[in-house]
Design a protein around this motif. Structure first.
Motif, PDB file in Angstrom:
ATOM      1  N   GLY B  63      42.943  10.214  61.464  1.00  0.00           N
ATOM      2  CA  GLY B  63      44.153  10.783  61.176  1.00  0.00           C
ATOM      3  C   GLY B  63      45.038  10.264  62.461  1.00  0.00           C
ATOM      4  N   TYR B  64      44.535   9.580  63.235  1.00  0.00           N
ATOM      5  CA  TYR B  64      45.304   9.303  64.626  1.00  0.00           C
ATOM      6  C   TYR B  64      45.223   7.600  64.712  1.00  0.00           C
ATOM      7  N   SER B  65      45.967   6.806  65.369  1.00  0.00           N
ATOM      8  CA  SER B  65      45.790   5.607  65.716  1.00  0.00           C
ATOM      9  C   SER B  65      46.549   5.670  67.257  1.00  0.00           C
ATOM     10  N   VAL B  66      46.441   4.426  67.937  1.00  0.00           N
ATOM     11  CA  VAL B  66      47.032   4.304  69.359  1.00  0.00           C
ATOM     12  C   VAL B  66      47.646   2.940  69.505  1.00  0.00           C
ATOM     13  N   SER B  67      48.423   2.830  70.497  1.00  0.00           N
ATOM     14  CA  SER B  67      48.844   1.629  70.718  1.00  0.00           C
ATOM     15  C   SER B  67      49.069   1.510  72.272  1.00  0.00           C
ATOM     16  N   ARG B  68      48.601   0.218  72.658  1.00  0.00           N
ATOM     17  CA  ARG B  68      48.738   0.186  74.310  1.00  0.00           C
ATOM     18  C   ARG B  68      49.235  -1.409  74.443  1.00  0.00           C
ATOM     19  N   GLU B  69      50.520  -1.585  74.431  1.00  0.00           N
ATOM     20  CA  GLU B  69      51.048  -2.870  74.483  1.00  0.00           C
ATOM     21  C   GLU B  69      51.573  -3.180  75.895  1.00  0.00           C
ATOM     22  N   LYS B  71      50.454  -1.759  80.358  1.00  0.00           N
ATOM     23  CA  LYS B  71      49.614  -1.020  81.019  1.00  0.00           C
ATOM     24  C   LYS B  71      50.127   0.174  81.257  1.00  0.00           C
ATOM     25  N   GLU B  72      51.328   0.680  81.488  1.00  0.00           N
ATOM     26  CA  GLU B  72      51.768   1.964  81.768  1.00  0.00           C
ATOM     27  C   GLU B  72      51.880   2.934  80.591  1.00  0.00           C
ATOM     28  N   ARG B  73      52.011   2.339  79.192  1.00  0.00           N
ATOM     29  CA  ARG B  73      52.418   3.137  78.299  1.00  0.00           C
ATOM     30  C   ARG B  73      51.329   3.094  77.239  1.00  0.00           C
ATOM     31  N   PHE B  74      51.082   4.332  76.825  1.00  0.00           N
ATOM     32  CA  PHE B  74      49.967   4.730  75.608  1.00  0.00           C
ATOM     33  C   PHE B  74      50.453   5.533  74.853  1.00  0.00           C
ATOM     34  N   SER B  75      50.581   5.240  73.410  1.00  0.00           N
ATOM     35  CA  SER B  75      51.310   5.914  72.250  1.00  0.00           C
ATOM     36  C   SER B  75      50.110   6.489  71.411  1.00  0.00           C
ATOM     37  N   LEU B  76      50.658   7.539  71.076  1.00  0.00           N
ATOM     38  CA  LEU B  76      49.345   8.289  70.053  1.00  0.00           C
ATOM     39  C   LEU B  76      50.317   8.370  68.604  1.00  0.00           C
ATOM     40  N   ILE B  77      49.751   7.861  67.567  1.00  0.00           N
ATOM     41  CA  ILE B  77      50.495   7.649  66.401  1.00  0.00           C
ATOM     42  C   ILE B  77      49.710   8.855  65.482  1.00  0.00           C
ATOM     43  N   LEU B  78      50.523   9.673  64.747  1.00  0.00           N
ATOM     44  CA  LEU B  78      49.959  10.376  63.286  1.00  0.00           C
ATOM     45  C   LEU B  78      50.438   9.634  62.329  1.00  0.00           C
ATOM     46  N   GLU B  79      49.507   9.025  61.582  1.00  0.00           N
ATOM     47  CA  GLU B  79      49.986   8.213  60.488  1.00  0.00           C
ATOM     48  C   GLU B  79      50.919   9.031  59.387  1.00  0.00           C
ATOM     49  N   SER B  80      50.141  10.074  59.122  1.00  0.00           N
ATOM     50  CA  SER B  80      50.806  11.038  58.193  1.00  0.00           C
ATOM     51  C   SER B  80      50.615  12.515  58.581  1.00  0.00           C
ATOM     52  N   ALA B  81      51.530  13.314  59.327  1.00  0.00           N
ATOM     53  CA  ALA B  81      51.179  14.448  59.947  1.00  0.00           C
ATOM     54  C   ALA B  81      50.673  15.514  58.970  1.00  0.00           C
ATOM     55  N   SER B  82      49.554  16.187  59.457  1.00  0.00           N
ATOM     56  CA  SER B  82      49.268  17.559  58.491  1.00  0.00           C
ATOM     57  C   SER B  82      49.279  18.390  59.352  1.00  0.00           C
ATOM     58  N   THR B  83      49.125  19.788  58.817  1.00  0.00           N
ATOM     59  CA  THR B  83      49.376  20.829  59.337  1.00  0.00           C
ATOM     60  C   THR B  83      48.130  21.227  60.270  1.00  0.00           C
ATOM     61  N   ASN B  84      47.124  20.756  60.054  1.00  0.00           N
ATOM     62  CA  ASN B  84      45.974  20.927  60.897  1.00  0.00           C
ATOM     63  C   ASN B  84      45.949  19.886  62.286  1.00  0.00           C
ATOM     64  N   GLN B  85      46.960  19.250  62.081  1.00  0.00           N
ATOM     65  CA  GLN B  85      47.327  18.602  63.479  1.00  0.00           C
ATOM     66  C   GLN B  85      48.165  19.073  64.390  1.00  0.00           C
TER      67      GLN B  85
END
Lengths: 113, 113
Positions: B63-69, B71-85
């Motif tokens: 249910g998650y993905s990440v991106s690190r384009e 060095k200083e930045r790391f993003s967490l992506i919830l593709e389709s948020a659900s209540t259990n997140q």
């Protein structure tokens, strides 16, 4: 489920008393770290243990790493109100990639004056 | 002083939305981590990254993905948020390959309604 077990989950302590929290793993750990999280705050690193049987002290806090590198303990003497918070252990299994630090569920410490 | 900054302290999103959680560190650390913290479960590793564009799954990546384009930045992506997140999300960074202390951000409390 939790791969690093931490007990107890809650600890009520009278100010001035000692207490110990334990961290247990079913597999060998390459290292163990301890963190403290104050209420409303984020985890802050306390210490790391790497060697079998290692003991480290920080003032009133004593940290131990077991001989088999499967368990660890944190002992606090003469508890103070500033010790309030949740204490987490975190270890890496020798079979896991280096970044996979497994956290315990934490011991929440409440200090009664 | 190492600083790990998360873009939001509190966030409320609707079910099905795509959600981005951003984390920036200012100490040139190679490693960055995303954890979620739930009562009684401690910190569970979602993803970590050991270099730009490099990532590895943690224990609960579904249910998650990440991106690190960068060095200083790391993003967490919830593709389709659900209540259990609905949870507290913590970003952390650390230096190098050998286990060293992790520095945590202040956390983002995400509520999915």
């Amino acid at each position: 489920g939790q791969q690093v077990m931490q007990i107890p989950q809650y600890q009520h302590v009278q100010e001035g008393e000692d207490f110990t929290t334990y961290c247990n793993s079913s597999t060998t750990l390459s290292n163990i770290q301890w963190y403290k999280q104050r209420p409303g705050g984020h985890p802050v690193f306390l210490i790391q243990l790497v060697k079998s049987g290692e003991v480290k002290k920080q003032k009133r806090l004593t940290f131990q790493f077991g001989e088999a590198k499967k368990n660890s303990s944190l002992h606090i003497t003469a508890t103070q109100t500033t010790d309030v918070g949740t204490y987490f252990c975190a270890g890496r299994k020798t079979t896991d990639s280096w970044g996979k630090l497994q956290f315990g569920a934490g011991t929440q410490v409440v200090v009664t004056p | 002083d190492v600083k790990v900054t998360q873009s939001s302290r509190y966030l409320v999103k609707r079910t099905g939305e795509k959600v981005f959680l951003e984390c920036v560190q200012d100490m040139d650390h190679e490693n960055m981590f995303w954890y979620r913290q739930d009562p009684g479960l401690g910190l569970r590793l979602i993803y970590f990254s050991y270099d730009v564009k490099m990532k590895e799954k943690g224990d609960i990546p579904e249910g998650y993905s990440v991106s690190r384009e960068k060095k200083e930045r790391f993003s967490l992506i919830l593709e389709s948020a659900s209540t259990n997140q609905t949870s507290m999300y913590l970003c952390a960074s650390s230096l190098g390959v050998l286990p060293t202390e992790a520095f945590f951000g202040q956390g983002t409390r995400l509520t999915v309604v």
